[in-house]
Design a protein around this motif. Structure first.
Motif, PDB file in Angstrom:
ATOM      1  N   PHE A 241       0.412  -0.948  -0.047  1.00  0.00           N
ATOM      2  CA  PHE A 241       0.107   0.041  -0.097  1.00  0.00           C
ATOM      3  C   PHE A 241       0.862   1.105   0.299  1.00  0.00           C
ATOM      4  CE2 PHE A 241      -2.858   3.557   1.401  1.00  0.00           C
ATOM      5  CZ  PHE A 241      -4.057   2.886   1.159  1.00  0.00           C
ATOM      6  N   ILE A 242       0.624   1.974  -0.476  1.00  0.00           N
ATOM      7  CA  ILE A 242       1.207   3.623  -0.572  1.00  0.00           C
ATOM      8  C   ILE A 242       0.395   4.354  -0.530  1.00  0.00           C
ATOM      9  CG2 ILE A 242       2.798   5.144  -2.461  1.00  0.00           C
ATOM     10  CD1 ILE A 242       2.999   2.673  -4.035  1.00  0.00           C
ATOM     11  N   ILE A 243       0.997   4.973   0.544  1.00  0.00           N
ATOM     12  CA  ILE A 243       0.346   6.133   0.642  1.00  0.00           C
ATOM     13  C   ILE A 243       0.982   7.506  -0.154  1.00  0.00           C
ATOM     14  CG2 ILE A 243      -0.008   8.200   3.246  1.00  0.00           C
ATOM     15  CD1 ILE A 243       1.011   5.565   4.809  1.00  0.00           C
ATOM     16  N   PRO A 244      -0.534   7.795  -0.496  1.00  0.00           N
ATOM     17  CA  PRO A 244      -0.114   9.137  -1.455  1.00  0.00           C
ATOM     18  C   PRO A 244       1.056  10.927  -0.876  1.00  0.00           C
ATOM     19  CG  PRO A 244      -1.525   8.654  -1.991  1.00  0.00           C
ATOM     20  CD  PRO A 244      -1.719   7.724  -0.759  1.00  0.00           C
ATOM     21  N   LYS A 245       1.654  11.186  -1.126  1.00  0.00           N
ATOM     22  CA  LYS A 245       2.247  12.271  -0.814  1.00  0.00           C
ATOM     23  C   LYS A 245       0.753  13.787  -0.464  1.00  0.00           C
ATOM     24  CE  LYS A 245       3.379  14.311  -5.298  1.00  0.00           C
ATOM     25  NZ  LYS A 245       4.074  14.289  -6.015  1.00  0.00           N
ATOM     26  N   GLY A 246       0.578  14.085   0.766  1.00  0.00           N
ATOM     27  CA  GLY A 246       0.233  15.367   0.711  1.00  0.00           C
ATOM     28  C   GLY A 246      -1.571  14.960   1.712  1.00  0.00           C
ATOM     29  N   THR A 247      -0.819  13.396   2.081  1.00  0.00           N
ATOM     30  CA  THR A 247      -1.479  12.523   2.770  1.00  0.00           C
ATOM     31  C   THR A 247      -1.796  13.309   4.526  1.00  0.00           C
ATOM     32  OG1 THR A 247      -2.183  10.358   1.637  1.00  0.00           O
ATOM     33  CG2 THR A 247      -3.222  11.040   4.022  1.00  0.00           C
ATOM     34  N   TYR A 248      -0.862  13.656   4.772  1.00  0.00           N
ATOM     35  CA  TYR A 248      -0.155  14.399   6.045  1.00  0.00           C
ATOM     36  C   TYR A 248       0.522  15.285   5.425  1.00  0.00           C
ATOM     37  CZ  TYR A 248      -2.357   9.230   7.630  1.00  0.00           C
ATOM     38  OH  TYR A 248      -2.690   8.412   7.790  1.00  0.00           O
ATOM     39  N   PRO A 249      -0.356  16.380   6.593  1.00  0.00           N
ATOM     40  CA  PRO A 249       0.773  17.284   6.530  1.00  0.00           C
ATOM     41  C   PRO A 249       2.791  17.824   6.427  1.00  0.00           C
ATOM     42  CG  PRO A 249      -0.452  18.439   8.158  1.00  0.00           C
ATOM     43  CD  PRO A 249      -0.777  16.399   7.590  1.00  0.00           C
ATOM     44  N   ARG A 250       2.258  18.444   5.590  1.00  0.00           N
ATOM     45  CA  ARG A 250       4.115  18.329   4.993  1.00  0.00           C
ATOM     46  C   ARG A 250       5.422  17.218   4.403  1.00  0.00           C
ATOM     47  NH1 ARG A 250       3.619  21.385   9.739  1.00  0.00           N
ATOM     48  NH2 ARG A 250       4.649  19.756  10.968  1.00  0.00           N
ATOM     49  N   ILE A 251       3.974  16.101   4.014  1.00  0.00           N
ATOM     50  CA  ILE A 251       4.841  14.995   3.539  1.00  0.00           C
ATOM     51  C   ILE A 251       4.254  15.154   1.953  1.00  0.00           C
ATOM     52  CG2 ILE A 251       4.436  12.134   3.401  1.00  0.00           C
ATOM     53  CD1 ILE A 251       5.199  13.520   5.393  1.00  0.00           C
ATOM     54  N   GLU A 252       5.917  15.035   1.605  1.00  0.00           N
ATOM     55  CA  GLU A 252       5.725  16.098   0.000  1.00  0.00           C
ATOM     56  C   GLU A 252       6.359  14.209  -1.325  1.00  0.00           C
ATOM     57  OE1 GLU A 252       8.484  19.189   0.091  1.00  0.00           O
ATOM     58  OE2 GLU A 252       6.665  20.601   0.668  1.00  0.00           O
ATOM     59  N   ASP A 254       5.974  10.048  -1.136  1.00  0.00           N
ATOM     60  CA  ASP A 254       5.295   8.690  -1.287  1.00  0.00           C
ATOM     61  C   ASP A 254       5.719   7.800  -0.775  1.00  0.00           C
ATOM     62  OD1 ASP A 254       2.498   9.544  -3.396  1.00  0.00           O
ATOM     63  OD2 ASP A 254       3.739   7.898  -4.721  1.00  0.00           O
ATOM     64  N   ILE A 255       4.462   7.557   0.950  1.00  0.00           N
ATOM     65  CA  ILE A 255       4.792   6.265   1.593  1.00  0.00           C
ATOM     66  C   ILE A 255       4.167   4.664   1.167  1.00  0.00           C
ATOM     67  CG2 ILE A 255       5.201   5.972   4.125  1.00  0.00           C
ATOM     68  CD1 ILE A 255       4.420   8.711   5.039  1.00  0.00           C
ATOM     69  N   HIS A 256       5.824   4.551   1.128  1.00  0.00           N
ATOM     70  CA  HIS A 256       5.491   2.653   1.013  1.00  0.00           C
ATOM     71  C   HIS A 256       5.545   2.043   2.342  1.00  0.00           C
ATOM     72  CE1 HIS A 256       7.427   4.343  -2.881  1.00  0.00           C
ATOM     73  NE2 HIS A 256       6.736   3.700  -3.692  1.00  0.00           N
ATOM     74  N   THR A 257       4.101   1.519   2.287  1.00  0.00           N
ATOM     75  CA  THR A 257       4.014   0.479   3.211  1.00  0.00           C
ATOM     76  C   THR A 257       3.122  -0.681   3.419  1.00  0.00           C
ATOM     77  OG1 THR A 257       2.755   0.722   5.461  1.00  0.00           O
ATOM     78  CG2 THR A 257       1.431   1.610   4.124  1.00  0.00           C
ATOM     79  N   ILE A 258       2.147  -0.910   3.923  1.00  0.00           N
ATOM     80  CA  ILE A 258       1.114  -2.197   3.622  1.00  0.00           C
ATOM     81  C   ILE A 258      -0.226  -1.913   4.359  1.00  0.00           C
ATOM     82  CG2 ILE A 258       3.780  -3.414   3.602  1.00  0.00           C
ATOM     83  CD1 ILE A 258       3.060  -5.129   6.341  1.00  0.00           C
ATOM     84  N   ALA A 259      -0.390  -2.977   4.121  1.00  0.00           N
ATOM     85  CA  ALA A 259      -2.269  -2.624   4.337  1.00  0.00           C
ATOM     86  C   ALA A 259      -2.712  -3.952   5.087  1.00  0.00           C
ATOM     87  CB  ALA A 259      -2.415  -1.935   3.848  1.00  0.00           C
ATOM     88  N   GLN A 260      -4.001  -4.650   5.697  1.00  0.00           N
ATOM     89  CA  GLN A 260      -4.570  -5.067   5.149  1.00  0.00           C
ATOM     90  C   GLN A 260      -5.823  -4.551   5.160  1.00  0.00           C
ATOM     91  OE1 GLN A 260      -5.300  -7.874   8.964  1.00  0.00           O
ATOM     92  NE2 GLN A 260      -3.847  -6.645  10.465  1.00  0.00           N
ATOM     93  N   PRO A 261      -6.899  -6.020   5.303  1.00  0.00           N
ATOM     94  CA  PRO A 261      -8.642  -6.074   4.984  1.00  0.00           C
ATOM     95  C   PRO A 261      -8.880  -5.357   6.964  1.00  0.00           C
ATOM     96  CG  PRO A 261      -7.677  -8.212   4.952  1.00  0.00           C
ATOM     97  CD  PRO A 261      -7.125  -6.743   4.456  1.00  0.00           C
ATOM     98  N   ASN A 262      -9.802  -4.297   6.674  1.00  0.00           N
ATOM     99  CA  ASN A 262     -10.734  -3.909   8.188  1.00  0.00           C
ATOM    100  C   ASN A 262     -12.142  -4.575   7.438  1.00  0.00           C
ATOM    101  OD1 ASN A 262      -9.314  -2.794   9.707  1.00  0.00           O
ATOM    102  ND2 ASN A 262      -9.157  -0.987   7.979  1.00  0.00           N
TER     103      ASN A 262
END
Length: 341
Positions: A241-252, A254-262
């Motif tokens: 899962f990639i957290i797109p840039k701009g999702t959080y303040p001052r994060i310019e 993409d952040i490469h992480t992982i996810a599982q279903p809720n």
């Protein structure tokens, strides 16, 4: 005020209270009260659970269904709330639902075979956050030797964090373990009492937004492809899962992480008609659901069965059949198979 007027006022008050009580009892007669177990208020489970409950209560008023959301320690406690009849529905991590159904890990020796799923809601994104001064590689390996919160005790956060750590070859003995909720984790980091913590949730999660917005000098750690492979070797429950840039303040970037279903889950003991109506109402009012939280925008009919491993509740199963979904064999509830015989 003389004694006579005091007596009149007392009698009048008693009559009004009695009338109100009788009216309330009449209104509640035949009502079905549905409680949705969520997690701590700083994450995503709570606002989405409360949002669903409000939509159900609004649109199913004529069906005398009244829903409410309740905070909890998270997925593992939610299983026990379902099992004990203290909640009728619950939001769970997919990993915890599978473990509970199969009787593994925290549920070893006590499988919950009455557990049933309703739908996959949204991806639970792993946010391993760490103070910048402790970061070496920028990946989740950096938590070793730190003061790190694995989430509240008996929570899904704790369970998933332990599995991820196991994939990295780590145990609780490799960190100074704390057991804090999401908001408390960020507060402790801000105060210098904690180095980091695990905050899995839909994006954006309020505690992480607060971390960046309030100037806490910390970052979200990344997960490499090799680490993902090692984690899934323990429990095949995560995906890239990639957290797109701009999702959080001052994060310019993409952040490469992982996810599982809720997932939204319930017990097979809950009435078929109630679960059918709840499922139908949710998917017929997604426009209202999308206003609750940005993560809710991932709730879609076409992805309702993605990542599920535990059989559907028969009420949800019948709705999805009517909606034209192709239901995998392993998700068909045993109750439906009995009906066919």
């Amino acid at each position: 005020m003389n004694r006579r007027w005091k007596i009149i006022i007392t009698i009048t008050s008693f009559v009004l209270v009695t009338i109100l009580a009788v009216k309330t009892a009449a209104e509640n007669k035949g009502k079905q009260f549905v409680s949705v177990a969520t997690a701590s208020t700083g994450g995503t489970y709570y606002p989405i659970g409360v949002g669903m409950a409000n939509i159900w209560s609004k649109h199913l008023k004529n069906e005398k269904i009244q829903a409410s959301g309740q905070s909890s320690a998270g997925s593992i406690e939610n299983i026990e709330l379902l099992r004990n009849g203290e909640a009728q529905l619950a939001i769970l991590q997919g990993l915890v639902a599978t473990q509970a159904f199969e009787g593994k890990k925290s549920f070893k020796g006590k499988p919950y075979k009455d557990l049933r799923t309703i739908a996959m809601l949204w991806p639970n994104v792993e946010h391993f956050v760490l103070m910048n001064e402790k970061i070496k590689t920028g990946t989740i390996d950096d938590i070793k030797g730190t003061r790190f919160s694995v989430g509240p005790q008996a929570s899904g956060t704790e369970q998933s964090t332990i599995v991820i750590m196991e994939g990295l070859g780590l145990t609780k003995q490799d960190i100074i373990t704390e057991y804090l909720g999401y908001s408390d984790t960020v507060s402790a980091m801000r105060d210098g009492r904690l180095d980091g913590g695990s905050l899995p949730a839909g994006i954006p999660t309020s505690a992480v937004t607060d971390m960046y917005a309030s100037g806490v000098k910390a970052s979200i750690l990344e997960v490499t492809d090799e680490q993902l492979q090692e984690i899934n070797a323990i429990s095949n429950s995560w995906y890239r899962f990639i957290i797109p840039k701009g999702t959080y303040p001052r994060i310019e970037k993409d952040i490469h992480t992982i996810a599982q279903p809720n997932i939204l889950a319930t017990s097979k003991e809950i009435d078929e008609r109630i679960i059918y109506l709840l499922t139908k109402t949710l998917y017929e009012h997604l426009d209202e659901m999308y206003e609750v939280h940005s993560s809710a925008k991932n709730i879609k009919l076409e992805t309702a069965l993605d990542g599920l491993s535990v059989p559907l509740h028969i009420g949800a199963y019948k709705y999805f059949k009517e909606a034209g979904l192709d239901i995998p064999q392993h998700l068909i509830p045993p109750e439906a198979k009995i009906d066919k015989q």
